[in-house]
Design a protein around this motif. Structure first.
Motif, PDB file in Angstrom:
ATOM      1  N   ARG A  57     -13.309 -39.032  -0.121  1.00 36.98           N
ATOM      2  CA  ARG A  57     -13.043 -38.347  -1.388  1.00 36.98           C
ATOM      3  C   ARG A  57     -11.895 -37.348  -1.265  1.00 36.98           C
ATOM      4  O   ARG A  57     -11.824 -36.396  -2.021  1.00 36.98           O
ATOM      5  CB  ARG A  57     -14.311 -37.612  -1.854  1.00 36.98           C
ATOM      6  CG  ARG A  57     -15.548 -38.471  -1.966  1.00 36.98           C
ATOM      7  CD  ARG A  57     -15.431 -39.543  -3.035  1.00 36.98           C
ATOM      8  NE  ARG A  57     -16.626 -40.382  -3.091  1.00 36.98           N
ATOM      9  CZ  ARG A  57     -17.672 -40.127  -3.868  1.00 36.98           C
ATOM     10  NH1 ARG A  57     -17.673 -39.078  -4.653  1.00 36.98           N
ATOM     11  NH2 ARG A  57     -18.715 -40.946  -3.869  1.00 36.98           N
ATOM     12  N   ARG A  58     -10.997 -37.574  -0.288  1.00 34.54           N
ATOM     13  CA  ARG A  58      -9.848 -36.674  -0.129  1.00 34.54           C
ATOM     14  C   ARG A  58      -8.581 -37.513  -0.218  1.00 34.54           C
ATOM     15  O   ARG A  58      -7.942 -37.834   0.773  1.00 34.54           O
ATOM     16  CB  ARG A  58      -9.916 -35.942   1.217  1.00 34.54           C
ATOM     17  CG  ARG A  58     -10.905 -34.819   1.201  1.00 34.54           C
ATOM     18  CD  ARG A  58     -10.955 -33.985   2.437  1.00 34.54           C
ATOM     19  NE  ARG A  58      -9.906 -34.226   3.408  1.00 34.54           N
ATOM     20  CZ  ARG A  58      -9.878 -33.622   4.595  1.00 34.54           C
ATOM     21  NH1 ARG A  58     -10.838 -32.797   4.928  1.00 34.54           N
ATOM     22  NH2 ARG A  58      -8.920 -33.856   5.439  1.00 34.54           N
ATOM     23  N   SER A  59      -8.222 -37.864  -1.433  1.00 32.48           N
ATOM     24  CA  SER A  59      -7.126 -38.804  -1.640  1.00 32.48           C
ATOM     25  C   SER A  59      -5.780 -38.273  -1.183  1.00 32.48           C
ATOM     26  O   SER A  59      -4.850 -39.044  -0.927  1.00 32.48           O
ATOM     27  CB  SER A  59      -7.041 -39.192  -3.121  1.00 32.48           C
ATOM     28  OG  SER A  59      -6.850 -38.047  -3.937  1.00 32.48           O
ATOM     29  N   PRO A  62      -5.349 -39.613   2.957  1.00 29.61           N
ATOM     30  CA  PRO A  62      -6.053 -40.898   3.077  1.00 29.61           C
ATOM     31  C   PRO A  62      -6.389 -41.251   4.528  1.00 29.61           C
ATOM     32  O   PRO A  62      -5.518 -41.294   5.382  1.00 29.61           O
ATOM     33  CB  PRO A  62      -5.051 -41.897   2.491  1.00 29.61           C
ATOM     34  CG  PRO A  62      -4.111 -41.070   1.660  1.00 29.61           C
ATOM     35  CD  PRO A  62      -4.016 -39.760   2.358  1.00 29.61           C
ATOM     36  N   GLU A  65     -10.748 -43.876   3.162  1.00 29.22           N
ATOM     37  CA  GLU A  65     -10.708 -44.660   1.943  1.00 29.22           C
ATOM     38  C   GLU A  65      -9.663 -45.769   1.939  1.00 29.22           C
ATOM     39  O   GLU A  65      -9.197 -46.188   0.878  1.00 29.22           O
ATOM     40  CB  GLU A  65     -10.475 -43.730   0.748  1.00 29.22           C
ATOM     41  CG  GLU A  65      -9.239 -42.857   0.841  1.00 29.22           C
ATOM     42  CD  GLU A  65      -9.496 -41.503   1.481  1.00 29.22           C
ATOM     43  OE1 GLU A  65      -9.147 -40.496   0.876  1.00 29.22           O
ATOM     44  OE2 GLU A  65     -10.040 -41.477   2.613  1.00 29.22           O
TER      45      GLU A  65
END
Length: 224
Positions: A57-59, A62, A65
């Motif tokens: 959830r830390r775009s 990256p 994800e």
């Protein structure tokens, strides 16, 4: 072990390509373990920050994800209590280790205590993907500016020394007044050895001792 030492994760196409080249196959065919440990040693670390890292959830940074075949959680502080016979197969079965930022010396301490540091030289095909402190931990030292938690017993600025250079991350990051090039120059003088200042669009790849800077941003090498 193959190293991809980033300041801000897999932030651009060049760093992404470098990761694919190191893995030797598509990300969706690779198993990864994420290591959040360093975050707990930093004053800005929190349970929420660890959750965002491990859940992808830390775009802006990256890592988790990216579309891995599978992702597992490896918390280093837990490993001494369960024994190497149990956790070593998990590590050996991973294609990549995704290592969060935080406090590099805290991370170095728990890598030694857990036994992971001693295991690294035998992981010939594994890719270590470091984020900030997860990259700095591979250096001989991190420099006074980046010491948050003094290691137990010695209190020395002594990281793992797997590479022969130190890393100043987040160069010229907006809002980080202590991460200017002038600050990096002062830090490099104090380090006294080979060092790199890299921004979040830059990574350092190390394979069989060969160092290559991968960048779509700004960086500088200090020869010491």
């Amino acid at each position: 072990m193959k190293l991809l030492l980033t300041s801000g994760g897999i932030r651009n196409a060049s760093i992404h390509k470098a990761l694919l080249d190191l893995l030797g196959k598509p990300i969706e065919e690779c198993a990864a373990l994420c290591i959040p440990t360093a975050g707990y040693g930093h004053p800005m670390g929190s349970p929420e920050g660890a959750w965002r890292f491990v859940t992808g959830r830390r775009s802006i940074c990256p890592m988790v994800e990216l579309g891995w075949k599978s992702v597992g959680l490896l918390e280093l502080t837990a490993l001494p209590s369960i024994g190497a016979a149990r956790w070593e197969p998990w590590v050996r079965g991973a294609d990549a280790l995704l290592v969060n930022g935080g406090d590099a010396l805290y991370l170095a301490h728990w890598m030694r205590e857990s036994g992971l540091a001693a295991l690294l030289p035998s992981l010939e095909h594994t890719v270590w993907v470091g984020l900030s402190a997860g990259s700095m931990v591979m250096a001989p030292m991190v420099g006074e500016a980046f010491i948050e938690t003094r290691p137990p017993i010695t209190g020395e600025d002594r990281a793992l020394g797997i590479v022969d250079f130190s890393i100043f991350p987040h160069l010229d990051h907006p809002g980080f007044d202590e991460n200017t090039m002038a600050c990096a120059e002062k830090w490099a003088t104090e380090i006294g050895g080979l060092a790199y200042a890299i921004d979040d669009q830059t990574a350092i790849q190390v394979v069989d001792g060969e160092v290559q800077v991968i960048s779509e941003g700004n960086w500088r090498c200090f020869a010491g």
